[in-house]
Structure formats: structure tokens, C-alpha cells
Motif scaffolding. Structure first.
Motif, short mmCIF file in Angstrom:
data_model
loop_
_atom_site.label_atom_id
_atom_site.label_comp_id
_atom_site.label_asym_id
_atom_site.label_seq_id
_atom_site.Cartn_x
_atom_site.Cartn_y
_atom_site.Cartn_z
N GLY A 51 -2.86 2.38 -46.17
CA GLY A 51 -3.44 3.64 -45.74
C GLY A 51 -3.18 4.78 -46.70
O GLY A 51 -3.33 4.64 -47.92
N ASP A 52 -2.76 5.90 -46.14
CA ASP A 52 -2.56 7.12 -46.92
C ASP A 52 -1.38 7.02 -47.86
O ASP A 52 -1.28 7.80 -48.82
CB ASP A 52 -2.33 8.30 -45.98
N PHE A 53 -0.45 6.13 -47.60
CA PHE A 53 0.75 6.00 -48.44
C PHE A 53 0.76 4.58 -49.01
O PHE A 53 1.19 3.63 -48.38
CB PHE A 53 1.99 6.30 -47.61
N SER A 59 0.35 6.93 -54.75
CA SER A 59 1.00 6.66 -53.46
C SER A 59 0.40 7.47 -52.32
O SER A 59 -0.33 6.94 -51.50
CB SER A 59 2.51 6.94 -53.57
N ALA A 60 0.68 8.76 -52.27
CA ALA A 60 0.19 9.60 -51.18
C ALA A 60 -1.25 10.03 -51.48
O ALA A 60 -1.53 11.17 -51.84
CB ALA A 60 1.10 10.81 -50.98
N LEU A 61 -2.16 9.10 -51.30
CA LEU A 61 -3.51 9.24 -51.85
C LEU A 61 -4.29 10.41 -51.26
O LEU A 61 -5.05 11.06 -51.96
CB LEU A 61 -4.29 7.94 -51.61
N ALA A 98 6.58 14.71 -49.15
CA ALA A 98 7.45 14.82 -50.32
C ALA A 98 8.17 13.50 -50.60
O ALA A 98 8.37 13.13 -51.77
CB ALA A 98 8.47 15.93 -50.11
N MET A 99 8.56 12.80 -49.55
CA MET A 99 9.23 11.51 -49.74
C MET A 99 8.31 10.48 -50.35
O MET A 99 8.75 9.54 -51.01
CB MET A 99 9.73 10.98 -48.39
N ASN A 100 7.00 10.63 -50.15
CA ASN A 100 6.05 9.62 -50.58
C ASN A 100 5.22 10.03 -51.79
O ASN A 100 4.42 9.22 -52.27
CB ASN A 100 5.10 9.27 -49.41
N ALA A 143 4.94 15.62 -36.00
CA ALA A 143 4.82 14.17 -36.21
C ALA A 143 3.41 13.84 -36.63
O ALA A 143 2.52 13.69 -35.80
CB ALA A 143 5.21 13.43 -34.94
N GLY A 144 3.19 13.72 -37.93
CA GLY A 144 1.87 13.40 -38.45
C GLY A 144 1.94 13.11 -39.94
O GLY A 144 2.97 13.36 -40.61
N LYS A 145 0.85 12.60 -40.48
CA LYS A 145 0.84 12.22 -41.89
C LYS A 145 1.04 13.41 -42.81
O LYS A 145 1.51 13.26 -43.94
CB LYS A 145 -0.47 11.50 -42.21
#
Length: 1015
Positions: free
Chosen positions: A889-891, A427-429, A405-407, A396-398
Motif C-alpha cells: 500500500g502506501d508504505f 517507501s511512503a509513496l 516520518a518513521m516511514n 489514527a490514520g495513514k
């Protein structure tokens, strides 16, 4: 008082060798060359000159040994019971007749006729079926059982392609919940009647053939299992004292059969596919939507290429594949009257449905049992496994592979022109390329496990046995990691870690069993000692001069670090248990165990008593004149069990090393008090459990019921408290937590049809459970972990608080979109603004009710198995949906297709999601709100198997069984994720953070073909 004088020469040499190692016992029992045994309980006394010693083995119609069979000299009370290998020894006159009786089988009478060795086969009595139950340090007839023990034999899962032993428990045992990560060779959680510990492990104790297995169920061959017993109530588990608080899983493995020779080959090949995927935006949809957010980012030519399918990537297609599982088992067994052997081997090869995720297991086992003399029985057993596992990050983490893959933006390719992997600017920066991570940076773990034991059983006197069992549990885990600049676009690195653990156990069991008249007694005394040591070593390096050797040469690293550690602990235990039976109607069991642990300082010893009583109404005279109810029994038990689940030096205030330069550049080694505070008065976590049970049958044993109510309360729970940074920081352990687990579990077995050509048997089991924290030692709450810093509140999405269950979700109540198209939330404190004071408990990860329903239908040579599982009342926080529909954030952009027709620009304020042009939206609060909390209730066809049996009379060379099966054929659920039962583990032992789906491994639908050959 008459005495039955037995010349010591019959057994003295072996007994003397045993007792030489036990001076105290020798002094008590050996007074010369003749042993005198008081026998005034036996009204019929035979002179030694007229008696012979008869040894024998009792088996069922399949050749399996029967434990606990009554062997009685007809017309007397002179008798004994068979041991776990079906053997017995009894002195009787040469012309005596033996009565062989066992519940569930027809009684046989055998004339001795001066024979000294007998082989007896009992036939099942279908009108009165029962079995012997292993209960820890012994066995008891199920009819005599006073505690709550669930029994699972290998017939219950023979039609399902079981690769891991834990899979056999899922849905087949009431009171037991199994959660599987789904990753080949990955983590499994097993919970027995709920979770009682907040900060420490809730895993049950695993005992294989009497030896505790710190390695859990890893490395076991399911084909080697004869039966499994799950000890659930305190009466059953208290005999394991400080290690039984979370339940006990006992496994009895197979041994060879006398006067037979068998060769069994079982081969299975399965093909797996992803059962459900998320619907993601196509490259054209993503680019068009992104241009709305940031105009002219993608040109018309690019849009045309995306629309034509000549550019872009479906990341799910890239990371998912057709998985293949191979499972081959080979077993040789046989033996004579005195010595039996079994040798088995197992190979499992799993290519998962996610690329580069593989697991291989090589396993071998050898077992030999021998009646060396009339008074000595020896068992030796060795099980070894070698496991090689390659896996990505599914925690469970970024950085979870599925979530990344989804993002990842679908408009990207996979590789740059220089061969490096593309990174996502849309997106997934901050995340690495998911294909690159799997193909280039998948780590590898190699696990070697060896379990070995030797049992020596001495028949000292009639009914009195001494067994010494000595075993080892060796586990060596090597973990390798590597990162390449092709993926990270920065520094490269490597790592080697080795964790070695060796556990030694000696168990010495003195048991006396006797039956006289209406009375039966079994008394057991046990001395046990356990020692475990762990050694750890790690090498890590970064800035590799070359990547050609991967993780294999740390000298290639520009920067290197090394660390190692050592720990050990020991446990000394004494156990006493008495089981009394009067007229097969009234049963009483009392147990006391004392444990001394090196993990504690001032309070090393804990004492764990229990008592259980049962009333078998079915054997009362007043129940004999009715045919409605059979075998009715009422059970009650209460006991105290414990846990010592802290690190070996967890109660010590350990110093920490620090480097410091005094007025110059030279650094000197110093020590400070560190962040762990000494707690010398810390003691055992204890669990008090009450169990009330009812068993009965109706319709002439065709319908069998078992119900249990349990109330399980953990007191003095081990709780980790933190020290404020202004006071030095750190943490320490206290006995403060209190947790309640109450509920009902039940099992219903039915023989619906039973004719010569057709039969249908079904088993339904279920558990209702309420978990509640009742005390935190003055703390207001304990926060869970934060799976994604910066996107989710720093104090986590779960919270432990009095009045709530472990793993309760704590967040905001989503109130739809406001008039400006932003996420809005209920202002619970009425302050007029939304802040942390508006959070509340919004759901829980634990289900209210779980069930399993197993059906076996037979028509002539055909067998059909339908196995269903279900779970109701649990919630899941679906963070994959959050990251795929949020812009934070990251996504930073949308990737899920559900957004297209349910956003503010399309549906206005009735929509679920804000516009891509929204400003100042509170995405962080939305992440921990009811917006992304979903019901995880489901009902699933877990297994469907169709088998055909071809007997040896037709096949000529072997009995053949062909099987086709399908797993996870369908799931009925409202959960929008890939699997309502799938979770992303943050810790395999602790349950505070359960229920978070941050990219759980996809549910796999598997089609398997198998053939089994018995030669």
C-alpha cells in the motif's frame, strides 16, 4: 406546643424580595409580618428578648474554611452547621457557650459574651482526621458518607508540574483511568469505572462550583482548585440523573480568606526530550536493502555518500526537538470578615518535542464572596481563558505525522532545488513530506472559554437555606487550515471554521438541615434548567491565486464552498434528596431525579432513583473496648442513572437538499428523506449500579483502607444501526445495547513515619475492571473504524460482540513464516485456506488492573515526592511497526532497523519478517494479527520531585519553595513502541477504536525547575 416567635423585621425585607419571584413559596411561608416556627424538638426554649444572632467563620490552621462543622449551644440541642465557606449563623443567649466540633479536629468551646461575630480556628486532630465531601448540590462529612466518592485535594499534586487539570487525576483516584494524547493542549480521555456506551461518549460530567461545564476541564488553572471529588457509584451520581451515567467530576475552586492578604507567585520552566525513539535504517542500510529488492537503484557513489553521512536524512532528528514549557501563576487574595476576594492569572506556553507543535494558554479568574446581610450571602465568579494551539496530525490514520516520518525514506533530502519539499518514491509513496507538513501546513485552533456564575444564598430560617446559582459556559473555537503546493505538489487550499456554543444553567436549591438528639437530617429539593445552543460556520477554498496570506483571504480561492448550521437543546430537572443519620452510626440517603430532554420526542422524561445505606461500626459501643480497628464503616448503594448523549435532532428524520436538472442545464433545489430515519420512541440510556464498600483504619489511624465492589450495567444503550443501501441507506438510533462493568477499586493510605524531623506518607490505589458487552439488540457485531483503507481490512481491526469487551481486537492468529517465507496464520475453521472466517478475538485495549502509588517524604525543610503509575492486561496494535516492516500500500518498503537481523534471508523460517523479494505475501492479514499485537502493560515513575522550603523568617520577604522535578523518568514495559500508554485517538468520546498505535505522540521526559513565593 410552645413557639419561638421571631420578629420578621430581622430578615423579612430580604426574604420578601426573594419570595416575590416565587409566588407559590411566598404563599406558603408568608402569612403576615410575623413568622411562627414550631420548635417542639428543642427542649430548651429561649425567649427572643434574651437571644442574639451570632455569625461566625470556622477555618483550619491554614486559614481554609471548613464546611460541615457542628456549632452547638452547650447543654442544648440548639445548633447548626457551617456552609461551604465555613460560615454559620445561630441565635443563642448572650452568655452562651458554643461547642465547635468537626471530625478530624479538636473540639473547641467559645464563650459568646454578647459578641455577634466570631472567628474560630480549629486545630487538626491527627488521631482522627476526616474531611467534608462535596456530593452535588451540597456537602456531607466523609464520616457520614454512604456512597462511593473519591476525594483529591490540591496537596496531592502540589509537587508535580501540573499543566492540565486532568493530569492531576491520573493514577491518584481509584476507579478513574486517564489517557492523554500527549500533544500540547491535546485530547484527554477520562473514564470512571469503565465504558458503558458503544456509539456515544463515555466522558464523565464535569461540574465546577455547581455549574455543569460542557467545555470539560479545558481552560482551568490547577492553582485555583481547592479539591476534586469523583462521584463513582449510582447513589452519588444519580442526583445528576441523565448526565451522570459516566461518573461525575466535581471541582471546588478556591476563595479568599477572611482577615488575611496573600500574594502567591508560582513559576516553573521545564525542558522536555523524547523519552524513546524507534531505531530506523540509516541511509546506507536502506539503500543497500533496496538494491536487494530492486537492483542498481542506487549507484556506488550514492552508497558512498550515504555511508559517509554526506547525503540522506534522519527524519526523527528533523521532526523532534527539545521542548520547553513555561508555567506562571499569580494569585491575590484577602478580605475582611464580610467580604473576601481572590484574583488569579495563569500563563502556560508549551513548545512540544515535535517541531511546530505549540500551545499557549492565557487564563484569568476573579472571585468575590460577601456576607451582604445576616440573611444573604453572595458569590460571584468569572473564569476566562484564551488558548492558541498549533498541531500536526496525530490521529489514527495513514497521514499521522509520526508514522509518516518513521516511514519516509532516509535516502532523501528535505527540499528540492525549487524550494518545494521532496516526495518519497521508494517507501511512503502517497504521503507528503513530514517536515513540510509540520513547517508549512500545521493548522491553528483558537479557543475562547468564559465561565461565570453568581450564587445568592438566603438564610430563611434556622437550618433552612435557599440558594440560586446561575451560570454560563461560553465556548468559541476557531480552526484554521492551509495547504501549500510546496508540500502537496498539487492544488493548494485553505479553510476557516468557527464553532460557537453557549450554555446557560440555573439551579435553585432549597436545603433544610437540623439535628435533634441522636437524629440528624438534611433534605434537599432542586429545580434546574439548562439551555444550550451551537452555531457553526465554515469557509473553504482551493486553487489559491497566492499563498502569501495563508488562510486569511477566501476570495483568493478559485473554488469556494461555505456551510453553516445551528442546533439547540434544553433540559429541565427536578431533584429530591434526603440524608438521615442516627447516632453517627446508621446513615441512609435517598435520591430521586426527573429529567426532561428536548432531544427526545415521545419519551422526554426519565426518572433516576437511588438509595444508599451505611453502618458505622466504629461508633458502636462494642467497638470502643478494642484498639485494633478504628472508624470501620460498611456501605451499600444501588441506583439508576442515565444518558442523553445524542445529537439534538438525532431522533428526527431530517430532509436533505439536492440539486437536479430537469431536462436541461438549469438546476433546481429539491429535498429527499436523507439518510437519517426518525425514531420518535427513542428514550434514555440507563445504567444500573450496585456498590458495596468497606472503610476502616488500623494502627491508631496510621493505616487507612477503603474497598469497593461495583457492578455497573448499562441497559437500553444508545446504539446506531445502519440501513442497507438497497433499502435506501442511512442510519437510525435504537435502545438496544447492554454493557457490564464489574470490578473492585481500593485505596490504602499510610503514615509510615511521623517524627518532628522526618515523615513518610504513602497512598496506593488500584482498580480491577472487567468490561463486557452483554447485548446488541439482535446484531451479531458492530465493526470498528478502518484507520488505513487499503492496508487494513475494510471492517476494521476492532469489533464489538456479545461476550467481549468494548474495544476488542479482531484478527488473525499469526503462525510465523511458512516454508516459502510468507506470513502464515492459523486455519481456525479448518477449511484449508485463510480467509475472514479464520479471524477471532485476539486481545483488548482495556487494562485489567491499573494502579497509582504516591509517596511523600519530608526531612526538615526538604520534601521528596515519588509518584508511580501502572497498567496491566491491555494490548496495543502497533501499526507503526507494521508499516515500518511491511511492503504494501502506501508504505512500500522497510524503514525499521529490527528488520535487518530478523528477516527470512538472514534467519530463514525462524525469522519474523519475510524477504524483501517475497511475492504474494498477505500483508493485509498480518496487519490485524497477533504479529503486531503487543502487551501494553507497564510500570512507570511518573514524577520525582525534590523541594526545599525556605521560611519567611529566613528569606525576610516571603516563604519560598524551590522544586526540581522529572516526569517519566523510567518505564518498565515489554512494549516496543514509544509509549505503552500512548494511543492515536480516532474519537475522543467513543472507545470502540482504542488501543491502536498509528503514531502516538512520543512520550516526553521533562525536567522542571520551579519556585513558589508566598508573600
Amino acid at each position: 406546643m410552645k413557639k419561638n416567635v421571631i420578629p420578621a423585621g430581622l430578615f423579612y425585607p430580604g426574604l420578601k424580595r426573594l419570595l416575590q419571584t416565587m409566588p407559590l413559596m411566598a404563599g406558603m411561608l408568608l402569612g403576615g409580618t410575623t413568622l411562627a416556627v414550631a420548635n417542639d424538638l428543642n427542649p430548651v426554649v429561649q425567649e427572643q428578648q434574651q437571644s442574639i444572632s451570632v455569625t461566625g467563620t470556622v477555618v483550619d490552621q491554614n486559614g481554609e474554611p471548613l464546611m460541615g462543622v457542628n456549632v452547638i449551644e452547650k447543654g442544648t440541642t440548639n445548633g447548626t452547621m457551617t456552609d461551604m465557606d465555613g460560615r454559620f449563623t445561630l441565635s443563642v443567649p448572650g452568655n452562651a457557650t458554643l461547642q465547635i466540633s468537626y471530625i478530624g479536629y479538636t473540639t473547641e468551646e467559645v464563650v459568646v459574651n454578647n459578641q455577634t461575630k466570631l472567628n474560630i480556628t480549629l486545630k487538626e486532630d491527627s488521631q482522627n482526621l476526616d474531611e467534608l465531601v462535596v456530593v452535588g448540590y451540597g456537602a456531607v462529612r466523609k464520616a457520614d458518607l454512604a456512597g462511593s466518592v473519591a476525594v483529591l485535594d490540591n496537596k496531592s499534586f502540589k509537587d508535580q508540574p501540573i499543566v492540565q487539570v486532568s493530569d492531576a487525576l491520573q493514577g491518584r483516584v481509584s476507579g478513574v483511568q486517564v489517557q492523554n494524547s500527549g500533544v500540547p493542549g491535546g485530547t484527554v480521555k477520562i473514564r470512571v469505572r469503565g465504558s458503558g456506551s458503544i456509539n456515544r461518549s463515555n466522558d464523565p460530567l464535569y461540574v465546577i462550583d455547581g455549574i455543569v461545564r460542557e467545555s470539560g476541564l479545558t481552560g482551568l488553572n490547577p492553582e485555583d482548585i481547592r479539591s476534586m471529588q469523583v462521584l463513582k457509584d449510582a447513589s452519588s451520581t444519580a442526583i445528576y440523573g441523565s448526565r451522570g451515567a459516566n461518573g461525575v467530576v466535581l471541582i471546588t475552586t478556591k476563595t479568599g480568606k477572611a482577615n488575611t492578604r496573600e500574594i502567591t507567585l508560582d513559576a516553573k520552566v521545564g525542558i522536555g526530550t523524547v523519552a524513546k525513539r524507534y531505531e530506523t535504517l540509516s541511509p546506507y542500510e536502506f539503500a543497500t536493502l533496496f538494491n536487494t529488492y530492486r537492483a542498481n537503484t542506487f549507484s556506488q557513489d550514492q552508497l558512498t555518500a550515504f555511508q559517509n553521512g554526506t547525503a540522506g536524512t534522519d527524519w526523527q532528528d528533523q521532526i523532534y526537538q527539545t521542548g520547553i514549557t513555561q508555567d506562571y501563576k499569580l494569585t491575590f487574595s484577602g478580605g475582611s470578615d464580610k467580604t473576601q476576594y481572590l484574583v488569579s492569572g495563569n500563563y502556560v506556553g508549551q513548545d512540544g518535542v515535535v517541531i511546530e507543535n505549540k500551545n499557549e494558554r492565557f487564563q484569568a479568574r476573579a472571585n468575590i464572596t460577601s456576607q451582604v446581610t445576616d440573611w444573604l450571602h453572595v458569590t460571584a465568579d468569572v473564569n476566562a481563558s484564551h488558548n492558541i494551539r498549533r498541531s500536526g496530525d496525530f490521529s489514527a490514520g495513514k497521514g499521522n505525522i509520526v508514522n509518516v516520518a518513521m516511514n519516509y525514506s532516509p535516502v532523501l533530502g528535505i527540499l528540492n532545488e525549487d524550494g518545494s519539499y521532496m516526495r518519497d518514491p521508494y517507501s511512503a509513496l502517497t504521503q507528503n513530506n513530514p517536515v513540510g507538513m509540520l513547517k508549512e501546513q500545521t493548522g491553528e485552533t483558537i479557543t475562547d472559554i468564559v465561565n461565570a456564575r453568581m450564587d445568592l444564598k438566603f438564610d430563611i430560617l434556622p437550618g433552612l437555606t435557599f440558594t440560586t446559582s446561575n451560570g454560563i459556559d461560553y465556548n468559541d473555537l476557531k480552526a484554521y487550515s492551509f495547504s501549500t503546493k510546496k508540500v502537496t505538489n498539487s492544488n493548494n487550499s485553505m479553510g476557516n471554521n468557527d464553532t460557537y456554543r453557549m450554555t446557560l444553567q440555573t439551579t435553585n436549591n432549597l436545603t433544610y438541615t437540623n439535628k435533634w438528639g441522636d437524629h440528624a437530617l438534611t433534605a434537599t429539593a432542586v429545580y434546574e434548567a439548562t439551555h444550550s445552543e451551537t452555531r457553526y460556520m465554515a469557509l473553504n477554498g482551493s486553487g489559491l491565486l497566492t499563498e502569501s496570506v495563508g488562510w486569511w483571504n477566501v476570495n483568493m480561492a478559485g473554488s469556494r464552498t461555505a456551510s453553516n448550521s445551528y442546533s439547540e437543546w434544553a433540559l429541565m430537572s427536578g431533584v429530591g434528596r434526603v440524608m438521615y443519620n442516627y447516632k453517627d452510626r446508621y446513615m441512609l440517603t435517598g435520591t430521586i431525579r426527573a429529567d426532561g430532554s428536548s432531544k427526545f420526542q415521545n419519551k422526554k422524561w426519565g426518572y433516576f432513583p437511588s438509595i444508599a445505606a451505611a453502618w458505622s461500626l466504629g461508633n458502636e459501643d462494642f467497638m470502643q473496648n478494642q484498639n485494633l480497628v478504628q472508624d470501620m464503616k460498611i456501605r451499600a448503594s444501588y441506583g439508576v442513572i442515565g444518558s442523553q448523549a445524542i445529537d439534538p435532532y438525532g431522533t428526527l428524520g431530517l430532509m436533505q437538499q439536492a440539486m437536479y436538472a430537469f431536462g436541461g442545464s438549469s438546476q433546481y433545489t429539491g429535498y429527499w428523506i436523507g439518510t437519517s430515519v426518525a425514531t420518535p420512541d427513542l428514550t434514555w440510556e440507563t445504567t444500573h449500579q450496585l456498590d458495596l464498600g468497606l472503610d476502616f483504619s488500623i494502627l491508631n489511624h496510621r493505616l487507612n483502607f477503603s474497598f469497593d465492589y461495583f457492578d455497573k450495567k448499562t441497559k437500553d444503550g444508545l446504539l446506531q444501526r445502519t440501513i442497507a443501501n438497497y433499502d435506501g441507506g442511512g442510519s437510525y438510533w435504537v435502545n438496544a445495547a447492554e454493557v457490564s462493568n464489574r470490578g473492585i477499586d481500593f485505596s490504602i493510605d499510610a503514615t509510615v513515619f511521623d517524627t518532628q524531623d522526618f515523615s513518610w506518607s504513602t497512598t496506593l490505589n488500584g482498580t480491577y475492571l472487567k468490561n463486557e458487552v452483554t447485548g446488541l439488540g439482535g446484531l451479531d457485531f458492530v465493526s470498528g473504524s478502518t484507520p488505513a483503507a487499503g492496508m487494513i481490512p475494510n471492517d476494521g481491526v476492532t469489533r464489538v460482540e456479545v461476550g467481549q469487551p468494548i474495544g476488542a481486537f479482531y484478527g488473525y492468529v499469526w503462525n510465523g513464516l511458512d516454508k516459502n517465507g510468507r506470513d502464515s496464520f492459523v486455519d481456525l475453521d479448518g477449511s484449508g485456506s485463510i480467509d475472514s472466517n479464520d479471524r477471532t478475538f485476539i486481545g483488548k485495549a482495556n487494562p485489567d488492573f491499573t494502579l497509582g502509588w504516591n509517596n511523600t517524604l519530608r526531612w526538615k525543610n526538604w520534601d521528596l515526592n515519588l509518584f508511580f503509575t501502572g497498567s496491566f492486561g491491555a494490548d496495543r496494535l502497533n501499526l507503526v511497526r507494521f508499516t515500518g516492516t511491511a511492503m504494501t500500500g502506501d508504505f512500500a518498503f522497510i524503514t525499521l532497523r529490527e528488520y535487518l537481523n530478523d528477516n527470512y534471508d538472514v534467519a530463514g523460517q525462524a525469522a519474523r519478517y519475510p524477504s524483501v523479494t517475497v511475492t504474494n505475501n498477505d500483508y493485509q492479514s498480518a496487519s490485524t494479527s497477533t504479529k503486531f499485537l503487543e502487551s501494553a502493560s507497564y510500570f512507570r515513575l511518573d514524577n520525582l520531585s525534590l523541594s526545599y522550603n525556605l521560611p519567611k523568617s529566613v528569606a525576610k520577604f516571603a516563604d519560598l519553595r524551590f522544586t526540581f522535578s522529572c516526569q517519566n523518568l523510567f518505564t518498565i514495559t515489554s512494549y516496543k513502541g514509544m509509549d505503552p500508554a500512548g494511543i492515536s485517538f480516532m474519537s475522543s468520546g467513543v472507545d470502540v477504536n482504542d488501543g491502536i498505535d498509528f503514531g502516538a505522540y512520543p512520550l516526553t521526559r521533562t525536567y522542571t525547575l520551579g519556585v513558589r513565593m508566598n508573600f
